[in-house]
Design a protein around this motif. Structure first.
Motif, mmCIF file in Angstrom:
data_model
loop_
_atom_site.group_PDB
_atom_site.id
_atom_site.type_symbol
_atom_site.label_atom_id
_atom_site.label_comp_id
_atom_site.label_asym_id
_atom_site.label_seq_id
_atom_site.Cartn_x
_atom_site.Cartn_y
_atom_site.Cartn_z
ATOM 1 N N LYS A 26 34.946 -5.711 -19.065
ATOM 2 C CA LYS A 26 34.695 -4.948 -17.852
ATOM 3 C C LYS A 26 33.695 -3.843 -18.164
ATOM 4 O O LYS A 26 33.734 -3.254 -19.240
ATOM 5 C CB LYS A 26 35.987 -4.351 -17.317
ATOM 6 C CG LYS A 26 37.003 -5.403 -16.869
ATOM 7 C CD LYS A 26 38.258 -4.749 -16.303
ATOM 8 C CE LYS A 26 39.253 -5.794 -15.822
ATOM 9 N NZ LYS A 26 40.480 -5.188 -15.267
ATOM 10 N N THR A 27 32.825 -3.546 -17.236
ATOM 11 C CA THR A 27 31.747 -2.591 -17.482
ATOM 12 C C THR A 27 31.646 -1.567 -16.365
ATOM 13 O O THR A 27 32.065 -1.806 -15.227
ATOM 14 C CB THR A 27 30.403 -3.321 -17.602
ATOM 15 O OG1 THR A 27 30.202 -4.117 -16.423
ATOM 16 C CG2 THR A 27 30.373 -4.212 -18.833
ATOM 17 N N MET A 28 31.081 -0.418 -16.710
ATOM 18 C CA MET A 28 30.741 0.600 -15.721
ATOM 19 C C MET A 28 29.440 0.225 -15.032
ATOM 20 O O MET A 28 28.553 -0.363 -15.648
ATOM 21 C CB MET A 28 30.556 1.972 -16.388
ATOM 22 C CG MET A 28 31.805 2.595 -16.944
ATOM 23 S SD MET A 28 31.414 4.067 -17.932
ATOM 24 C CE MET A 28 30.180 4.879 -16.921
ATOM 25 N N GLY A 29 29.330 0.565 -13.763
ATOM 26 C CA GLY A 29 28.077 0.278 -13.089
ATOM 27 C C GLY A 29 28.119 0.629 -11.618
ATOM 28 O O GLY A 29 29.103 1.201 -11.124
ATOM 29 N N ILE A 30 27.044 0.281 -10.910
ATOM 30 C CA ILE A 30 26.929 0.554 -9.488
ATOM 31 C C ILE A 30 26.368 -0.685 -8.797
ATOM 32 O O ILE A 30 25.508 -1.392 -9.356
ATOM 33 C CB ILE A 30 26.037 1.794 -9.234
ATOM 34 C CG1 ILE A 30 26.173 2.271 -7.785
ATOM 35 C CG2 ILE A 30 24.597 1.574 -9.659
ATOM 36 C CD1 ILE A 30 25.623 3.679 -7.574
ATOM 37 N N TYR A 31 26.860 -0.991 -7.604
ATOM 38 C CA TYR A 31 26.482 -2.232 -6.938
ATOM 39 C C TYR A 31 26.762 -2.117 -5.438
ATOM 40 O O TYR A 31 27.564 -1.280 -4.996
ATOM 41 C CB TYR A 31 27.263 -3.406 -7.530
ATOM 42 C CG TYR A 31 28.768 -3.194 -7.582
ATOM 43 C CD1 TYR A 31 29.587 -3.544 -6.502
ATOM 44 C CD2 TYR A 31 29.365 -2.645 -8.713
ATOM 45 C CE1 TYR A 31 30.958 -3.354 -6.552
ATOM 46 C CE2 TYR A 31 30.739 -2.440 -8.766
ATOM 47 C CZ TYR A 31 31.529 -2.799 -7.679
ATOM 48 O OH TYR A 31 32.891 -2.590 -7.729
ATOM 49 N N PRO A 32 26.116 -2.969 -4.625
ATOM 50 C CA PRO A 32 26.409 -2.968 -3.193
ATOM 51 C C PRO A 32 27.877 -3.315 -2.949
ATOM 52 O O PRO A 32 28.456 -4.143 -3.659
ATOM 53 C CB PRO A 32 25.477 -4.054 -2.638
ATOM 54 C CG PRO A 32 24.390 -4.156 -3.652
ATOM 55 C CD PRO A 32 25.036 -3.885 -4.974
ATOM 56 N N ALA A 33 28.470 -2.648 -1.996
ATOM 57 C CA ALA A 33 29.889 -2.843 -1.726
ATOM 58 C C ALA A 33 30.212 -4.314 -1.562
ATOM 59 O O ALA A 33 29.565 -5.029 -0.785
ATOM 60 C CB ALA A 33 30.277 -2.062 -0.471
ATOM 61 N N GLY A 34 31.190 -4.777 -2.341
ATOM 62 C CA GLY A 34 31.641 -6.153 -2.265
ATOM 63 C C GLY A 34 30.795 -7.135 -3.045
ATOM 64 O O GLY A 34 31.056 -8.343 -2.994
ATOM 65 N N LYS A 35 29.771 -6.666 -3.769
ATOM 66 C CA LYS A 35 28.877 -7.568 -4.505
ATOM 67 C C LYS A 35 28.813 -7.155 -5.978
ATOM 68 O O LYS A 35 27.768 -6.774 -6.509
ATOM 69 C CB LYS A 35 27.480 -7.566 -3.879
ATOM 70 C CG LYS A 35 27.463 -8.063 -2.438
ATOM 71 C CD LYS A 35 26.056 -8.029 -1.857
ATOM 72 C CE LYS A 35 26.043 -8.523 -0.412
ATOM 73 N NZ LYS A 35 24.678 -8.478 0.173
ATOM 74 N N GLN A 36 29.959 -7.226 -6.635
ATOM 75 C CA GLN A 36 30.043 -6.771 -8.018
ATOM 76 C C GLN A 36 29.140 -7.577 -8.947
ATOM 77 O O GLN A 36 28.691 -7.078 -9.988
ATOM 78 C CB GLN A 36 31.505 -6.845 -8.499
ATOM 79 C CG GLN A 36 31.748 -6.150 -9.820
ATOM 80 C CD GLN A 36 33.215 -5.997 -10.111
ATOM 81 O OE1 GLN A 36 34.063 -6.299 -9.290
ATOM 82 N NE2 GLN A 36 33.534 -5.513 -11.304
ATOM 83 N N GLU A 37 28.833 -8.799 -8.572
ATOM 84 C CA GLU A 37 27.989 -9.634 -9.433
ATOM 85 C C GLU A 37 26.575 -9.055 -9.560
ATOM 86 O O GLU A 37 25.834 -9.403 -10.481
ATOM 87 C CB GLU A 37 27.927 -11.068 -8.888
ATOM 88 C CG GLU A 37 27.210 -11.236 -7.557
ATOM 89 C CD GLU A 37 28.057 -10.903 -6.349
ATOM 90 O OE1 GLU A 37 27.584 -11.049 -5.217
ATOM 91 O OE2 GLU A 37 29.249 -10.501 -6.549
ATOM 92 N N ALA A 38 26.198 -8.162 -8.654
ATOM 93 C CA ALA A 38 24.856 -7.574 -8.691
ATOM 94 C C ALA A 38 24.843 -6.220 -9.412
ATOM 95 O O ALA A 38 23.867 -5.472 -9.306
ATOM 96 C CB ALA A 38 24.330 -7.407 -7.266
ATOM 97 N N LYS A 39 25.887 -5.906 -10.138
ATOM 98 C CA LYS A 39 26.089 -4.580 -10.733
ATOM 99 C C LYS A 39 24.929 -4.167 -11.638
ATOM 100 O O LYS A 39 24.478 -4.923 -12.498
ATOM 101 C CB LYS A 39 27.397 -4.583 -11.537
ATOM 102 C CG LYS A 39 27.724 -3.246 -12.194
ATOM 103 C CD LYS A 39 28.956 -3.359 -13.096
ATOM 104 C CE LYS A 39 30.200 -3.647 -12.299
ATOM 105 N NZ LYS A 39 31.408 -3.643 -13.182
ATOM 106 N N LEU A 40 24.469 -2.924 -11.447
ATOM 107 C CA LEU A 40 23.569 -2.274 -12.399
ATOM 108 C C LEU A 40 24.428 -1.532 -13.413
ATOM 109 O O LEU A 40 25.245 -0.689 -13.035
ATOM 110 C CB LEU A 40 22.661 -1.256 -11.683
ATOM 111 C CG LEU A 40 21.469 -1.783 -10.889
ATOM 112 C CD1 LEU A 40 20.763 -0.599 -10.230
ATOM 113 C CD2 LEU A 40 20.497 -2.523 -11.802
ATOM 114 N N LEU A 41 24.255 -1.814 -14.693
ATOM 115 C CA LEU A 41 25.077 -1.181 -15.711
ATOM 116 C C LEU A 41 24.680 0.278 -15.901
ATOM 117 O O LEU A 41 23.492 0.619 -15.889
ATOM 118 C CB LEU A 41 24.965 -1.931 -17.029
ATOM 119 C CG LEU A 41 25.464 -3.384 -17.031
ATOM 120 C CD1 LEU A 41 25.413 -3.965 -18.443
ATOM 121 C CD2 LEU A 41 26.871 -3.488 -16.461
ATOM 122 N N LEU A 42 25.678 1.120 -16.101
ATOM 123 C CA LEU A 42 25.445 2.538 -16.336
ATOM 124 C C LEU A 42 25.856 2.948 -17.734
ATOM 125 O O LEU A 42 25.969 4.143 -18.044
ATOM 126 C CB LEU A 42 26.212 3.370 -15.298
ATOM 127 C CG LEU A 42 25.747 3.198 -13.852
ATOM 128 C CD1 LEU A 42 26.663 3.950 -12.906
ATOM 129 C CD2 LEU A 42 24.303 3.673 -13.687
#
Length: 942
Positions: A250-266
């Motif tokens: 599991k990773t920290m990140g930011i993404y459009p609501a409901g679209k975790q597959e598009a996460k930008l890692l922080l």
């Protein structure tokens, strides 16, 4: 202490029961300990140590019983009694939630440094209101330092050692063009402490410890291109910072609501700034038991060459040894915690001259500890408890036969010795719960001066003699001569793993004796009683503060004391009882406007007696009354009238005075009830929990009887006799269960670890098969509903309950559960420490007492012989088990049938023995021996 006067006589009367007659009483292992719960404990009641037994690196983690956080202070909230009637009124009106809220605001104790941290938090947050503050997008963080984020083990592992305080973190991300105006999810995993999170200077959320940090970022807060993230973390204690996820998947990140597959890692390098590391002292209701220090012995042993490794704890003489062979030389270390010497001593030997070489490294988990050289053979460790009144000194000295000793960077270095002994002392400035003017360095020096005249061999001899005066009062063996027990040849951790599957009667006897060993090691006359972890603890913030939890755990520690021949050790508990009675008088006045004394559900070194933590479980009033049960039990087992007159009765009377005033009339039933209180630790704040009434009845009954024996306080006795039948009685509910509360609201699916309403079965005696069989059946039904699975100490309680129900096989089933390897649940750790989990020593003591209860019971007016003997223990013997009335029993059985029974007496009296339905009354004189004839038809004096 007035209770010391007969200890020597007691020891003389009981010496002579040789533990050596039984099985081989050893815990042993074929490898060093890797974890704390694999290390082996030694102790002299005041000093405790956990020995790891390493070869190239041997660690000893040690404690001193009076090193705690906090300091002398008033725990009581002044004028709390003004809210007592209102709380009772709300409970009587059925408004439990409102009663708990009021009690939570006005009826709990005062925390140390109360309010200071909240004021600090407000001050730290005030920076957010400044125009140019670290949350702003354009804030100049050019001079900030770098840190890796996340840091699951805390920022302490990233160079911010032991930091508590306010810390800002900043990073940024590039917003993809197709995310513009979309709400985003900011997933930060875990953060240790409180955090306030900003995106482009806009606060998106704040959260305290506990929940995962997943924050919604509104699209309006975002902009094309670079976006800033700033987080203020306020951490008060323990590891701190942005922890992320333990699961590396599991990773920290930011993404459009409901679209975790598009996460930008922080994850990566962030900037940080320590706003303040000056956190006000922790606000605590009560103090925490503290570790003292560590000593490592480093040697240049070729570990690849090591053979014949063995680590052994001998219960017979309280010695611990580590031995191994390396390159043809056999090495041995012997560890003891000596009462006569008041030191922990480690002796190094080898079968080759000049083979002993090692270096010591002394340290402590306390911040800014100080090491200094005292002389060419001695170094000293100084520790200061953070924000506390206590400090400690430990002197470590090395003596050798031949060889050289040098001090290098505060390390004692031994080279080429034939033999070496390390002498470890420790003391604190604690004198009593009101006085911290002690001189620990002087105490350490005095202890070392005594050892100057000793060899290790002479200290060992004195140590064994002192220890065995307690241990040798009881011996036990459950072996079957006709069956060879191969499990005895296994290391103890392997034996533990096998026991729950295959059975091992001798292991049960070993566990009983291990419980006795632990009590002797953590509770000598003149010391303080063992806490939740005995005297062994390696954590600055141990579970539950490693305090004295008085709604079961502190008392359970002494369940084996009278039954299993360790009565003199009970004096440490009575010492604490006298102290909490003194502080409890103030609590009785401030909270209840009542005479006498009261103790709620916890106490600590400073003898706090006020309610703590939360109103749904912290306001429980019968801790002191339960302590008094131990005083009365001491009298019942010893018939020592001087103890009753000088120590027990004055404390019992004052406790009874409190409840004589405290109890009120229930408006529904008309009975006298206890309120506000609770049934530990469930059901919330209530009026009239069953456990309270059972304990209060026992206190009144015992105080009445003591008053008659001592021929005093007739008027007060009459008051108690009048009120006793008016106390709310035990009731049987609609499911055939013993009710836990006044109302019939028990849930048959409730599997809670506390079985508080069964107190009157054990350790009390009001409910028994002789006088209250219907209530006994209802109590058994309650325990059936509650189930067998439990935490470690709860298993210890249930073992005793099933023994009182006289169901030996069910009792043994729970013993097997207690003696099973601890994984995520209850059981025992490799060193046989009880697993709550985590470690709590009360399960060891409860289990040992329960094994004794299977063999002898004397609580219901008769002395029952083998009342709950399981099929798994068809043969065996026990010498030195005690019965109420002043009797000490030696007995043997074969094929589940009693074969011999002899009795020694420590008082005059009368008793009725019972075995297999046959009863045998007899009158006895102090200091005599009696033998029961075959067939259980006659008894004669020897």
């Amino acid at each position: 202490m007035k209770i010391k006067s007969y200890i020597l006589l007691w020891a003389v009367l009981l010496l002579g029961v040789s533990a050596a007659e039984g099985q081989d009483l050893k815990l042993w292992y074929d490898r060093p300990a890797k974890e704390w719960v694999e290390a082996l404990p030694i102790g002299n009641g005041r000093l405790g140590a956990m020995v790891f037994g390493g070869v190239a690196d041997d660690r000893i983690q040690f404690n001193e019983e009076t090193l705690w956080s906090g300091g002398p202070r008033d725990y009581n909230r002044k004028g709390a009694y003004r809210y007592l009637d209102s709380i009772r009124g709300l409970l009587f009106a059925g408004k439990q939630k409102e009663a708990e809220q009021l009690a939570g605001r006005e009826f709990l104790g005062v925390r140390s440094n109360e309010g200071a941290r909240q004021a600090w938090i407000v001050k730290m947050k005030a920076i957010q209101q400044q125009k140019d503050n670290p949350s702003a997008t354009a804030y100049n963080d050019r001079n900030w330092k770098m840190i890796r984020v996340p840091h699951y083990e805390g920022w302490e592992k990233e160079g911010l050692a032991e930091l508590d305080g306010a810390v800002w973190f900043r990073t940024s991300f590039e917003l993809p063009a197709n995310w513009k105006n979309q709400p985003l999810e900011l997933d930060l995993g875990s953060i240790a402490g409180q955090d306030i999170c900003f995106v482009n200077g806009i606060q998106v959320s704040t959260q305290d410890n506990g929940a995962l940090r997943k924050y919604r970022v509104p699209g309006s807060a975002l902009k094309t291109g670079k976006n800033s993230i700033a987080i203020q973390v306020l951490n008060m204690a323990g590891k701190g910072g942005i922890l992320g996820y333990k699961d590396s998947g599991k990773t920290m990140g930011i993404y459009p609501a409901g679209k975790q597959e598009a996460k930008l890692l922080l994850e990566g390098v962030w900037k940080y700034w320590v706003q303040s590391d000056k956190v006000p002292p922790e606000e605590e209701y009560q103090a925490r038991y503290q570790p003292f220090g560590d000593i490592h012995f480093y040697s240049d042993v070729d570990t690849a060459s090591v053979t014949q490794y063995k680590r052994v704890l001998s219960l017979e003489d309280a010695t611990l040894t580590t031995s191994y062979k390396s390159n043809g030389t056999t090495f041995k270390r012997t560890y003891i915690a000596s009462v006569p010497g008041q030191v922990i001593a480690v002796n190094f030997t080898a079968d080759r001259a000049g083979a002993i070489s090692f270096a010591t490294a002394v340290s402590s988990p306390h911040r800014d500890f100080i090491l200094k050289k005292i002389d060419p053979h001695t170094v000293a460790l100084h520790v200061q408890v953070k924000d506390g009144a206590l400090f400690g000194e430990s002197y470590v000295r090395v003596t050798t036969k031949s060889g050289n000793i040098t001090v290098e960077n505060n390390r004692l270095v031994v080279s080429g010795a034939d033999e070496a002994t390390v002498w470890i002392t420790a003391a604190t400035n604690y004198r009593n719960y009101k006085d911290v003017s002690g001189q620990p360095a002087a105490l350490c020096k005095a202890a070392l001066q005594k050892t100057d005249q000793l060899t290790f061999a002479s200290l060992l001899r004195d140590h064994i003699k002192e220890y065995q005066q307690y241990f040798n009062t009881l011996s036990v063996d459950f072996s079957n001569p006709a069956v060879q027990n191969r499990n005895e040849q296994l290391p103890t951790d392997q034996r533990l793993a096998r026991f729950s599957r295959s059975g091992d009667p001798e292991f049960v006897a070993l566990y009983l004796q291990y419980g006795r060993y632990l009590l002797i090691s953590s509770s000598r006359p003149g010391t303080y009683p063992p806490n939740l972890q005995g005297i062994w603890n390696d954590l600055l913030s141990p579970p539950w503060g490693s305090k004295y939890t008085t709604n079961i755990n502190a008392e359970m520690n002494y369940w084996p004391a009278e039954l299993l021949g360790l009565s003199p050790l009970h004096s440490a508990f009575f010492r604490m009882t006298q102290e909490v009675a003194a502080s409890g008088r103030e609590t009785a006045g401030e909270y209840y406007r009542a005479p006498g004394w009261v103790l709620h559900h916890n106490t600590d070194l400073w003898r706090g007696t006020a309610p703590i933590n939360a109103s749904d479980h912290g306001i429980w009033v019968t801790g002191g009354a339960w302590f008094c049960e131990h005083l009365w039990e001491r009298y019942l087992f010893t018939k020592n009238e001087r103890f009753l007159r000088d120590t027990a009765y004055p404390i019992m009377k004052e406790a009874a005075l409190f409840f004589n005033t405290f109890m009120v009339k229930d408006p529904v039933s008309g009975y006298l009830i206890s309120t506000p209180s609770n049934s530990p630790e469930q059901g919330g704040l209530v009026a009239g929990p069953t456990m309270d009434h059972q304990i209060i009845r026992a206190l009144f009954k015992n105080t009445i009887e003591a008053s008659k024996i001592l021929k005093r306080d007739a008027a007060f006795r009459k008051e108690l006799e009048d009120k006793y039948p008016r106390i709310a009685p035990n009731k049987i509910g609609r499911y055939g269960q013993l009710q836990e509360w006044m109302q019939d609201v028990d849930d048959t699916t409730n599997k809670h670890r506390h079985v508080s309403h069964l107190w009157a079965v054990y350790p009390g005696s009001e409910i028994n098969w002789e006088t209250t069989p219907d209530l006994m059946k209802a109590a058994r039904q309650s325990l059936i509903y509650r189930g067998d699975a439990a935490t470690g100490w709860s298993l210890g309680w249930k073992i005793n309950l099933w023994a009182r129900f006289k169901d030996g096989d069910h009792t043994y089933k729970l013993i097997r559960m207690l003696l099973s390897p601890a994984g995520r649940g209850a059981g025992s750790y490799p060193n046989l420490f009880d697993a709550h989990p985590p470690f709590q020593i009360d399960g060891n003591f409860g289990g040992a007492a329960g094994i004794g209860e299977m063999l002898v019971q004397s609580h219901a007016g008769l002395i029952d012989i083998l009342p709950a003997l399981p099929d798994a223990l068809p043969g065996g013997w026990i010498n030195g088990i005690h019965a109420r009335g002043g009797l000490v029993l030696d007995m043997k059985w074969e094929n589940k049938q009693l074969t011999t029974l002899t009795i020694r007496t420590i008082a005059d009296g009368r008793a009725t023995l019972r075995y297999n339905g046959a009863v045998l009354p007899f009158t006895f004189k102090k200091g005599k021996r009696y033998e029961v004839a075959p067939g259980f038809k006659d008894i004669k004096e020897l």
